[in-house]
Write an enzyme that holds these catalytic residues in place. Structure first.
Site, PDB file in Angstrom:
ATOM      1  N   GLY A  52     -17.383 127.607 100.991  1.00  0.00           N
ATOM      2  CA  GLY A  52     -16.446 128.256 100.066  1.00  0.00           C
ATOM      3  C   GLY A  52     -16.085 127.471  98.823  1.00  0.00           C
ATOM      4  O   GLY A  52     -14.968 127.613  98.329  1.00  0.00           O
ATOM      5  N   ALA A  53     -16.975 126.642  98.325  1.00  0.00           N
ATOM      6  CA  ALA A  53     -16.649 125.861  97.121  1.00  0.00           C
ATOM      7  C   ALA A  53     -16.861 126.737  95.883  1.00  0.00           C
ATOM      8  O   ALA A  53     -17.913 126.706  95.237  1.00  0.00           O
ATOM      9  CB  ALA A  53     -17.507 124.612  97.071  1.00  0.00           C
ATOM     10  N   HIS A  54     -15.865 127.534  95.582  1.00  0.00           N
ATOM     11  CA  HIS A  54     -15.931 128.440  94.433  1.00  0.00           C
ATOM     12  C   HIS A  54     -14.564 129.084  94.218  1.00  0.00           C
ATOM     13  O   HIS A  54     -13.644 128.889  95.024  1.00  0.00           O
ATOM     14  CB  HIS A  54     -17.012 129.519  94.638  1.00  0.00           C
ATOM     15  N   ALA A  55     -14.449 129.842  93.145  1.00  0.00           N
ATOM     16  CA  ALA A  55     -13.232 130.618  92.888  1.00  0.00           C
ATOM     17  C   ALA A  55     -13.623 132.084  92.794  1.00  0.00           C
ATOM     18  O   ALA A  55     -14.802 132.417  92.593  1.00  0.00           O
ATOM     19  CB  ALA A  55     -12.601 130.164  91.574  1.00  0.00           C
ATOM     20  N   ARG A 100     -11.372 127.034  95.783  1.00  0.00           N
ATOM     21  CA  ARG A 100     -11.019 126.666  97.168  1.00  0.00           C
ATOM     22  C   ARG A 100     -12.254 126.249  97.945  1.00  0.00           C
ATOM     23  O   ARG A 100     -13.343 126.796  97.830  1.00  0.00           O
ATOM     24  CB  ARG A 100     -10.229 127.758  97.874  1.00  0.00           C
TER      25      ARG A 100
END
Ligand code: TYD
Length: 136
Positions: A52-55, A100
């Protein structure tokens, strides 16, 4: 105005405790501030992996550690905060526009995400620099 870390909420769900075990529930319009359009879950995460390393530009979400535990690191471009999810009767509400990452997954952990949107690749910001520009 864009959401910040201060708009994140830890929501406590009802917990019905019985000698035969516990039960918790979430009702749309009652416990979470959006209409659920999609539910997905993340599981079998190998030790040390980050998800989930993104917005998201539009997606609002509620993240629950249905089983096991993990950390959600949230960043609004100015501040970062770590939320440790360890109980299935707590949910983390995230408004849109926050970076996040989910990490520190315990063995057999199960992360469920209730989302306000259908899946859309266009809703993702996956580049951190692009995220910082978006926040400006
Ligand atoms: P992604 O959101 O990047 O996973 P994470 O944030 O947990 O690291 O999604 C991983 C892959 O799954 C990507 O190819 C998109 C796909 N996907 C769907 O097809 N539908 C969905 O609802 C989601 C969340 C992901």
């Amino acid at each position: 105005m864009k959401s910040t870390i201060n708009d994140i909420k830890v929501i406590s769900f009802p917990k019905i405790e019985e000698s035969s075990g516990n039960l918790s529930f979430i009702e749309e319009g009652q416990h979470i501030p959006f209409k659920i359009e999609r539910t997905y879950w993340i599981y079998d995460v190998p030790g040390g992996q980050v998800r989930g390393a993104h917005a998201f530009k539009k997606q609002q979400e509620l993240i629950v550690a249905l089983s096991g535990s993990f950390d959600v690191v949230v960043d609004d471009g100015v501040q970062k905060k770590i939320f440790s999810l360890t109980r299935s009767y707590y949910g983390l509400y995230l408004p849109p526009g926050l970076w996040r990452e989910m990490e520190n997954f315990s063995t057999n952990s199960l992360a469920v995400v209730l989302s306000s949107t259908k899946y859309s690749e266009e809703d993702y910001i996956t580049d951190y620099q692009e995220f910082l520009n978006y926040r400006q």
